[in-house]
Design a protein around this motif. Structure first.
Motif, mmCIF file in Angstrom:
data_model
loop_
_atom_site.group_PDB
_atom_site.id
_atom_site.type_symbol
_atom_site.label_atom_id
_atom_site.label_comp_id
_atom_site.label_asym_id
_atom_site.label_seq_id
_atom_site.Cartn_x
_atom_site.Cartn_y
_atom_site.Cartn_z
ATOM 1 N N GLU A 138 -33.968 10.557 -74.142
ATOM 2 C CA GLU A 138 -33.831 12.005 -74.228
ATOM 3 C C GLU A 138 -33.770 12.592 -72.825
ATOM 4 N N ILE A 139 -33.313 13.819 -72.724
ATOM 5 C CA ILE A 139 -33.214 14.490 -71.437
ATOM 6 C C ILE A 139 -34.511 15.254 -71.198
ATOM 7 N N ASP A 140 -35.310 14.760 -70.279
ATOM 8 C CA ASP A 140 -36.570 15.424 -69.953
ATOM 9 C C ASP A 140 -36.681 15.580 -68.434
ATOM 10 N N PHE A 141 -37.854 15.854 -67.931
ATOM 11 C CA PHE A 141 -38.008 16.115 -66.495
ATOM 12 C C PHE A 141 -37.700 14.882 -65.646
ATOM 13 N N ALA A 142 -37.693 13.697 -66.264
ATOM 14 C CA ALA A 142 -37.407 12.456 -65.532
ATOM 15 C C ALA A 142 -36.007 11.934 -65.850
ATOM 16 N N LYS A 143 -35.096 12.834 -66.181
ATOM 17 C CA LYS A 143 -33.772 12.469 -66.685
ATOM 18 C C LYS A 143 -32.883 11.765 -65.670
ATOM 19 N N ASP A 144 -33.140 11.935 -64.389
ATOM 20 C CA ASP A 144 -32.206 11.424 -63.384
ATOM 21 C C ASP A 144 -32.350 9.919 -63.196
ATOM 22 N N ALA A 145 -32.763 9.484 -62.041
ATOM 23 C CA ALA A 145 -32.790 8.047 -61.750
ATOM 24 C C ALA A 145 -33.672 7.275 -62.730
ATOM 25 N N TYR A 146 -34.874 7.775 -62.950
ATOM 26 C CA TYR A 146 -35.832 7.066 -63.807
ATOM 27 C C TYR A 146 -35.297 6.933 -65.233
ATOM 28 N N GLY A 147 -34.911 8.062 -65.827
ATOM 29 C CA GLY A 147 -34.446 8.029 -67.207
ATOM 30 C C GLY A 147 -33.188 7.209 -67.393
ATOM 31 N N THR A 148 -32.276 7.309 -66.454
ATOM 32 C CA THR A 148 -31.016 6.567 -66.557
ATOM 33 C C THR A 148 -31.260 5.068 -66.513
ATOM 34 N N MET A 149 -32.103 4.616 -65.605
ATOM 35 C CA MET A 149 -32.366 3.177 -65.497
ATOM 36 C C MET A 149 -33.189 2.665 -66.666
ATOM 37 N N LYS A 150 -34.067 3.498 -67.214
ATOM 38 C CA LYS A 150 -34.821 3.078 -68.395
ATOM 39 C C LYS A 150 -33.897 2.925 -69.599
ATOM 40 N N ALA A 151 -32.883 3.784 -69.699
ATOM 41 C CA ALA A 151 -31.885 3.612 -70.753
ATOM 42 C C ALA A 151 -31.112 2.317 -70.551
ATOM 43 N N ALA A 152 -30.793 2.010 -69.298
ATOM 44 C CA ALA A 152 -30.077 0.775 -68.990
ATOM 45 C C ALA A 152 -30.898 -0.452 -69.358
ATOM 46 N N VAL A 153 -32.214 -0.374 -69.192
ATOM 47 C CA VAL A 153 -33.079 -1.494 -69.575
ATOM 48 C C VAL A 153 -32.944 -1.779 -71.069
ATOM 49 N N VAL A 154 -32.940 -0.735 -71.883
ATOM 50 C CA VAL A 154 -32.803 -0.923 -73.329
ATOM 51 C C VAL A 154 -31.471 -1.584 -73.658
ATOM 52 N N HIS A 155 -30.410 -1.118 -73.029
ATOM 53 C CA HIS A 155 -29.080 -1.684 -73.273
ATOM 54 C C HIS A 155 -29.041 -3.152 -72.869
ATOM 55 N N TYR A 156 -29.584 -3.459 -71.702
ATOM 56 C CA TYR A 156 -29.583 -4.841 -71.217
ATOM 57 C C TYR A 156 -30.364 -5.766 -72.156
ATOM 58 N N VAL A 157 -31.539 -5.330 -72.552
ATOM 59 C CA VAL A 157 -32.386 -6.172 -73.404
ATOM 60 C C VAL A 157 -31.773 -6.347 -74.785
ATOM 61 N N SER A 158 -31.138 -5.325 -75.308
ATOM 62 C CA SER A 158 -30.451 -5.458 -76.591
ATOM 63 C C SER A 158 -29.339 -6.504 -76.498
ATOM 64 N N GLY A 159 -28.649 -6.524 -75.366
ATOM 65 C CA GLY A 159 -27.622 -7.533 -75.152
ATOM 66 C C GLY A 159 -28.198 -8.937 -75.098
ATOM 67 N N LEU A 160 -29.343 -9.072 -74.437
ATOM 68 C CA LEU A 160 -30.003 -10.381 -74.403
ATOM 69 C C LEU A 160 -30.366 -10.857 -75.799
ATOM 70 N N ALA A 161 -30.878 -9.927 -76.607
ATOM 71 C CA ALA A 161 -31.274 -10.284 -77.967
ATOM 72 C C ALA A 161 -30.100 -10.865 -78.743
ATOM 73 N N PHE A 162 -28.956 -10.221 -78.634
ATOM 74 C CA PHE A 162 -27.763 -10.693 -79.333
ATOM 75 C C PHE A 162 -27.305 -12.045 -78.782
ATOM 76 N N GLU A 163 -27.291 -12.149 -77.470
ATOM 77 C CA GLU A 163 -26.763 -13.354 -76.832
ATOM 78 C C GLU A 163 -27.602 -14.587 -77.108
ATOM 79 N N HIS A 164 -28.925 -14.404 -77.197
ATOM 80 C CA HIS A 164 -29.816 -15.559 -77.279
ATOM 81 C C HIS A 164 -30.501 -15.711 -78.636
ATOM 82 N N ALA A 165 -30.057 -14.951 -79.627
ATOM 83 C CA ALA A 165 -30.682 -15.030 -80.951
ATOM 84 C C ALA A 165 -30.549 -16.422 -81.558
ATOM 85 N N ALA A 166 -29.385 -17.028 -81.422
ATOM 86 C CA ALA A 166 -29.166 -18.348 -82.021
ATOM 87 C C ALA A 166 -30.070 -19.413 -81.410
ATOM 88 N N ALA A 167 -30.486 -19.180 -80.157
ATOM 89 C CA ALA A 167 -31.374 -20.135 -79.488
ATOM 90 C C ALA A 167 -32.842 -19.876 -79.817
#
Length: 247
Positions: A138-167
């Motif tokens: 969400e857009i809150d007081f930490a929306k800039d660098a902090y919020g953007t990178m925290k969103a990127a963490v979710v995207h990255y980890v979701s990708g890992l989950a898909f990539e390594h689920a079979a393992a």
């Protein structure tokens, strides 16, 4: 309920205070073997003595040092079952220094930790848990660098989950809302910007902020082998602070 973490080997970044320390304590209470790292050598030494865990002083923005820590811990423990990426630069604001710090610490430390740990986690069918934030959804007081990178963490980890689920490797995020602990960001805001603190408290429908232990509980549930079919999720732990609906 037995979380089946006894004897498991776990890594936690930023384990000297706040959510990271609470995670270390919770893992130890379940009988896990825990190694943690943090940047301040004196705080690492003190926490290691108090907790009875293995502590290492390093800067997680140093990719080589982080990878060496993972390798050394895997050798010492005979493998790795759980990796918790917790450290944040807490670089709130739009300045270029904040963007650089958030990228190197919040995002890239998560990437580097996971890349170093994945061969070991594949061998044990282990689990990754990364700490994101409601500021990533969400857009809150930490929306800039902090919020953007925290969103990127979710995207990255979701990708890992898909990539390594079979393992058999699971990867999830926990997104805390306002979390109050001594020495934490909200304790600092309480003293330094009481108006912002009062505004933030007023947004919490529970009338309070989370404790570090409450966030650690969510991490433990996801790290547990009992959560064997939970992967690729972003678990929001915010006491109904955010109003967005996850579809």
């Amino acid at each position: 309920m037995d979380l089946q973490l006894a004897g498991k080997a776990a890594l936690v970044t930023g384990g000297t205070k706040g959510i990271g320390r609470a995670v270390v304590e919770a893992l130890l209470a379940e009988g896990a073997k825990v190694a943690f790292c943090a940047r301040n050598a004196a705080e690492v030494e003190a926490a290691a003595a108090e907790l009875g865990a293995t502590g290492t002083a390093l800067d997680v923005a140093d990719g080589a040092a982080l990878a060496a820590w993972v390798a050394d811990t895997a050798e010492r423990f005979g493998g790795i079952d759980v990796a918790v990426a917790n450290v944040s630069a807490l670089a709130i604001g739009a300045g270029e220094d904040n963007w650089k710090a958030s990228f190197e610490v919040d995002l890239m430390h998560t990437v580097r930790l996971c890349e170093a740990a994945l061969p070991h986690l594949t061998a044990t069918r282990g689990s990754i848990v990364a700490i994101s934030s409601v500021s990533g959804r969400e857009i809150d007081f930490a929306k800039d660098a902090y919020g953007t990178m925290k969103a990127a963490v979710v995207h990255y980890v979701s990708g890992l989950a898909f990539e390594h689920a079979a393992a058999g490797v699971r990867a999830n995020c926990v997104s805390p809302g306002n979390t109050y602990f001594p020495g934490g960001v909200w304790a600092g805001i309480e003293g330094g910007d009481p108006d912002l603190f009062a505004t933030a408290m007023g947004l919490n429908p529970t009338g309070r902020m989370a404790t570090a232990e409450e966030i650690a509980y969510a991490v433990m549930m996801l790290a547990s082998p009992r959560a064997s079919f939970i992967t690729g999720t972003n678990l929001v732990v915010d006491g109904a602070l955010t109003r967005g609906v996850q579809l």
